[in-house]
Design an enzyme around this catalytic site. Structure first.
Site, PDB file in Angstrom:
ATOM      1  CE  LYS A 192      -2.553   2.615   3.516  1.00  0.00           C
ATOM      2  NZ  LYS A 192      -1.441   3.331   4.148  1.00  0.00           N
ATOM      3  CG  ASN A 193       2.302   2.817   3.596  1.00  0.00           C
ATOM      4  OD1 ASN A 193       1.137   3.173   3.380  1.00  0.00           O
ATOM      5  ND2 ASN A 193       2.751   2.557   4.808  1.00  0.00           N
ATOM      6  NE  ARG A 213       0.029  11.850   7.397  1.00  0.00           N
ATOM      7  CZ  ARG A 213       0.287  13.047   7.885  1.00  0.00           C
ATOM      8  NH1 ARG A 213      -0.671  13.916   8.052  1.00  0.00           N
ATOM      9  NH2 ARG A 213       1.507  13.373   8.228  1.00  0.00           N
ATOM     10  CB  CYS A 243      -4.489   6.667  10.528  1.00  0.00           C
ATOM     11  SG  CYS A 243      -4.995   5.184   9.676  1.00  0.00           S
ATOM     12  NE  ARG A 292      -0.306  10.735  10.311  1.00  0.00           N
ATOM     13  CZ  ARG A 292      -0.579   9.575   9.716  1.00  0.00           C
ATOM     14  NH1 ARG A 292      -1.747   9.015   9.874  1.00  0.00           N
ATOM     15  NH2 ARG A 292       0.318   8.984   8.978  1.00  0.00           N
ATOM     16  N   PRO A 293       2.305  16.480  11.776  1.00  0.00           N
ATOM     17  CG  PRO A 293       4.263  17.012  12.939  1.00  0.00           C
ATOM     18  CD  PRO A 293       3.095  16.079  12.950  1.00  0.00           C
ATOM     19  CB  ILE A 294       3.525  18.227   6.458  1.00  0.00           C
ATOM     20  CG1 ILE A 294       2.741  19.539   6.350  1.00  0.00           C
ATOM     21  CG2 ILE A 294       2.591  17.037   6.406  1.00  0.00           C
ATOM     22  CD1 ILE A 294       2.170  19.759   4.932  1.00  0.00           C
ATOM     23  CG  ASP A 295       7.734  19.952  11.170  1.00  0.00           C
ATOM     24  OD1 ASP A 295       6.935  18.999  11.254  1.00  0.00           O
ATOM     25  OD2 ASP A 295       8.828  19.966  11.767  1.00  0.00           O
ATOM     26  CG  ASP A 309       2.160   1.661   9.890  1.00  0.00           C
ATOM     27  OD1 ASP A 309       1.905   2.484  10.785  1.00  0.00           O
ATOM     28  OD2 ASP A 309       2.312   1.985   8.697  1.00  0.00           O
ATOM     29  NE  ARG A 315      -7.140   5.036   4.839  1.00  0.00           N
ATOM     30  CZ  ARG A 315      -6.272   5.173   5.851  1.00  0.00           C
ATOM     31  NH1 ARG A 315      -6.681   5.173   7.078  1.00  0.00           N
ATOM     32  NH2 ARG A 315      -4.990   5.335   5.610  1.00  0.00           N
TER      33      ARG A 315
HETATM   34  C1  UD1 Z   1       4.254   6.723   7.072  1.00  0.00           C
HETATM   35  C2  UD1 Z   1       3.219   5.657   6.874  1.00  0.00           C
HETATM   36  C3  UD1 Z   1       2.547   5.346   8.205  1.00  0.00           C
HETATM   37  C4  UD1 Z   1       3.600   4.967   9.244  1.00  0.00           C
HETATM   38  C5  UD1 Z   1       4.698   6.009   9.316  1.00  0.00           C
HETATM   39  C6  UD1 Z   1       5.854   5.592  10.209  1.00  0.00           C
HETATM   40  C7  UD1 Z   1       2.524   6.088   4.610  1.00  0.00           C
HETATM   41  C8  UD1 Z   1       1.460   6.569   3.711  1.00  0.00           C
HETATM   42  N1  UD1 Z   1       2.256   6.135   5.916  1.00  0.00           N
HETATM   43  O1  UD1 Z   1       3.569   7.872   7.550  1.00  0.00           O
HETATM   44  O2  UD1 Z   1       1.625   4.292   8.011  1.00  0.00           O
HETATM   45  O3  UD1 Z   1       2.992   4.841  10.511  1.00  0.00           O
HETATM   46  O4  UD1 Z   1       5.234   6.274   8.011  1.00  0.00           O
HETATM   47  O5  UD1 Z   1       6.430   4.422   9.743  1.00  0.00           O
HETATM   48  O6  UD1 Z   1       3.563   5.640   4.168  1.00  0.00           O
HETATM   49  N2  UD1 Z   1       6.977  14.105  11.664  1.00  0.00           N
HETATM   50  C9  UD1 Z   1       7.231  15.423  11.965  1.00  0.00           C
HETATM   51  N3  UD1 Z   1       7.252  16.332  10.950  1.00  0.00           N
HETATM   52  C10 UD1 Z   1       7.039  15.977   9.657  1.00  0.00           C
HETATM   53  C11 UD1 Z   1       6.769  14.631   9.350  1.00  0.00           C
HETATM   54  C12 UD1 Z   1       6.743  13.713  10.387  1.00  0.00           C
HETATM   55  O7  UD1 Z   1       7.429  15.773  13.121  1.00  0.00           O
HETATM   56  O8  UD1 Z   1       7.080  16.847   8.771  1.00  0.00           O
HETATM   57  C13 UD1 Z   1       6.917  13.112  12.761  1.00  0.00           C
HETATM   58  C14 UD1 Z   1       5.519  12.559  12.939  1.00  0.00           C
HETATM   59  O9  UD1 Z   1       4.733  13.353  13.788  1.00  0.00           O
HETATM   60  C15 UD1 Z   1       5.797  11.196  13.551  1.00  0.00           C
HETATM   61  C16 UD1 Z   1       7.115  10.784  12.890  1.00  0.00           C
HETATM   62  O10 UD1 Z   1       7.692  11.984  12.390  1.00  0.00           O
HETATM   63  O11 UD1 Z   1       5.991  11.313  14.931  1.00  0.00           O
HETATM   64  C17 UD1 Z   1       6.961   9.774  11.760  1.00  0.00           C
HETATM   65  O12 UD1 Z   1       6.291  10.337  10.684  1.00  0.00           O
HETATM   66  P1  UD1 Z   1       6.538   9.897   9.166  1.00  0.00           P
HETATM   67  O13 UD1 Z   1       7.670   8.923   9.086  1.00  0.00           O
HETATM   68  O14 UD1 Z   1       6.622  11.133   8.363  1.00  0.00           O
HETATM   69  O15 UD1 Z   1       5.180   9.144   8.842  1.00  0.00           O
HETATM   70  P2  UD1 Z   1       4.278   9.292   7.571  1.00  0.00           P
HETATM   71  O16 UD1 Z   1       5.143   9.407   6.361  1.00  0.00           O
HETATM   72  O17 UD1 Z   1       3.223  10.299   7.782  1.00  0.00           O
END
Ligand code: UD1
Length: 414
Positions: free
Chosen positions: A18-19, A89, A113, A118-121, A301, A393
């Site tokens: 999926k991912n 997401r 989820c 879930r920040p994107i900074d 996960d 999903r």
């Molecule tokens: C992806 C997976 C999700 C999995 C996660 C961790 C997909 C679509 N989803 O999510 O199922 O649980 O990896 O293996 O592939 N963070 C920040 N700032 C950011 C981005 C992330 O602080 O800009 C933090 C998040 O809050 C979290 C950690 O980093 O604590 C992990 O996030 P990330 O690895 O980015 O997960 P996703 O890519 O959203």
């Protein structure tokens, strides 16, 4: 609806990841020509990302049940600020892909989820390093640039999403972009392999440092998606929890190492073959401690699934969640089965009980839903899982696959 207590036996086949699929499908926006993508899982998140690409003007067609052909050459807008994008997401991958294609992108903020903020900074920091100006206005993220340029980016945390997004944005940017402290998850590597197959020059995916030498253009081609590590792990845990003898086929054993090690520690017999793993268990499990970590650590996960298994392990187990700040909502649901779980900050302390009793529970998110199914398979009597839309999903034909190995499970349409 599940009637628990059945022994699981036979072979179960894992679908495409999926991912990886939901990163590779938007990546086609960077390609001129037709991409043929094989081993596509037929799940709701894939439907959603396909709908967004179609909305943008790409030609998308299933030429076989798991083969998708996409031609995004005709896409001429960088705006995906729509309801569809808000519904998943991973729509944030459109930011990197559209930015890489047009130098501009506008996308609705992700849903998906809900396990804490879930920040994107880190994604934004990456885009800015490449020369984009990024603004967030309510739920819409906009990235603009006159032209992008290569740079070195250090991620404070090896974020999967940020690593993928920066790769997408940088693939066609002149010069060498370097991502340090990059995520090493299998789907990060799969995306890099897809892009390289289409003509990109990305090295180091799967290590801490990824180097992207920008190319002028990517051309169409064929690619096959890797098997789903989390789906495979879910079935391995299900077999271990319910007891039985199950061979999980079409997986990459290396991706499963952190789980295999933990299951063996819990007393489960694991046998690795080239592309399958046999799991044998009498359902009697020993306590273990698990700490979620970025790959190659134990995947967050699979945390809800292993936690469900541990509710019946002898002794007191501990699960520590270090990736997400709030990913224990499912433990309230597990208590309905009679599980004894105490949450203390990022730790769950699980006192194993002799038996679980069937219950009426909710899937609070995708993997939590898988955890509920596993608890239902172990429990005595009937379990009813609501909100299975979350499970749809990310799991292809979960009910049929489990039925084929002996589970008493069926889907009820109400
Ligand atoms: C992806 C997976 C999700 C999995 C996660 C961790 C997909 C679509 N989803 O999510 O199922 O649980 O990896 O293996 O592939 N963070 C920040 N700032 C950011 C981005 C992330 O602080 O800009 C933090 C998040 O809050 C979290 C950690 O980093 O604590 C992990 O996030 P990330 O690895 O980015 O997960 P996703 O890519 O959203």
């Amino acid at each position: 609806m599940i009637e628990g207590g059945k022994r699981l036996e036979g072979k179960i086949r894992v679908s495409g990841a999926k991912n990886a699929a939901i990163a590779i499908i938007p990546a086609v926006l960077l390609v001129e020509g037709v991409c043929r993508i094989e081993n596509i899982p037929r799940i709701k998140d894939v439907d959603a990302i396909i709908s967004i690409l179609t909305y943008l003007g790409a030609k998308v067609e299933f030429t076989a049940p798991d083969v998708l052909e996409i031609d995004a050459t005709g896409v001429n807008t960088y705006k995906a600020d729509c309801e569809l994008a808000r519904s998943m997401r991973a729509s944030y991958y459109l930011l990197g892909a559209l930015l890489g294609r047009f130098g501009n992108a506008q996308v609705s903020m992700p849903g998906g989820c809900d396990f804490g903020s879930r920040p994107i900074d880190l994604h934004i920091k990456g885009f800015e390093a490449l020369g984009a100006t990024v603004t967030v206005d309510r739920d819409i993220v906009t990235a603009h640039s006159k032209h992008l340029f290569a740079d070195s980016i250090y991620l404070d945390f090896p974020s999967v999403g940020a690593t993928i997004n920066i790769m997408l944005a940088a693939t066609r940017v002149p010069g060498t972009t370097v991502i340090e402290n990059a995520a090493k998850e299998p789907h990060v590597v799969d995306l890099a392999n897809f892009l390289n197959q289409m003509g990109a020059q990305i090295k180091g995916a799967g290590t801490d440092v990824i180097r992207i030498v920008g190319v002028d253009k990517l051309r169409g081609g064929t690619y096959s998606i890797i098997p789903d590590q989390i789906e495979a792990g879910t079935y391995m845990i299900a077999a271990a929890a319910a007891g039985g003898d199950v061979t999980v086929e079409n997986l990459i054993p290396k991706h499963m190492e952190s789980l295999s090690a933990k299951l063996e520690e819990a007393g489960v017999f694991i046998e690795e073959m080239d592309d399958s793993i046999r799991v044998r268990s009498d359902g009697k499990l020993k306590k273990i401690n698990v700490k979620t970590m970025p790959y190659p650590g134990f995947p967050t996960d699979l945390q809800p699934q292993i936690l469900a298994l541990l509710t019946r392990a002898q002794g007191t187990s501990m699960v520590m969640e270090t990736v997400w700040e709030s990913r224990f909502q499912h433990t309230d649901e597990l208590r309905r089965f009679g599980a004894d779980i105490v949450i203390a900050d990022e730790r769950a302390i699980i006192h194993g009980v002799e038996k679980l009793k069937g219950a009426s529970v909710k899937a609070t998110d995708l993997r939590a839903g898988a955890g509920m199914i596993i608890a239902g398979l172990m429990a005595e009597g009937f379990t009813r899982v609501e909100n299975v839309c979350h499970i749809d999903r990310g799991y292809e034909n979960l009910v049929e696959k489990l039925k084929n190995i002996g589970a008493a499970i069926s889907r009820i349409n109400e």
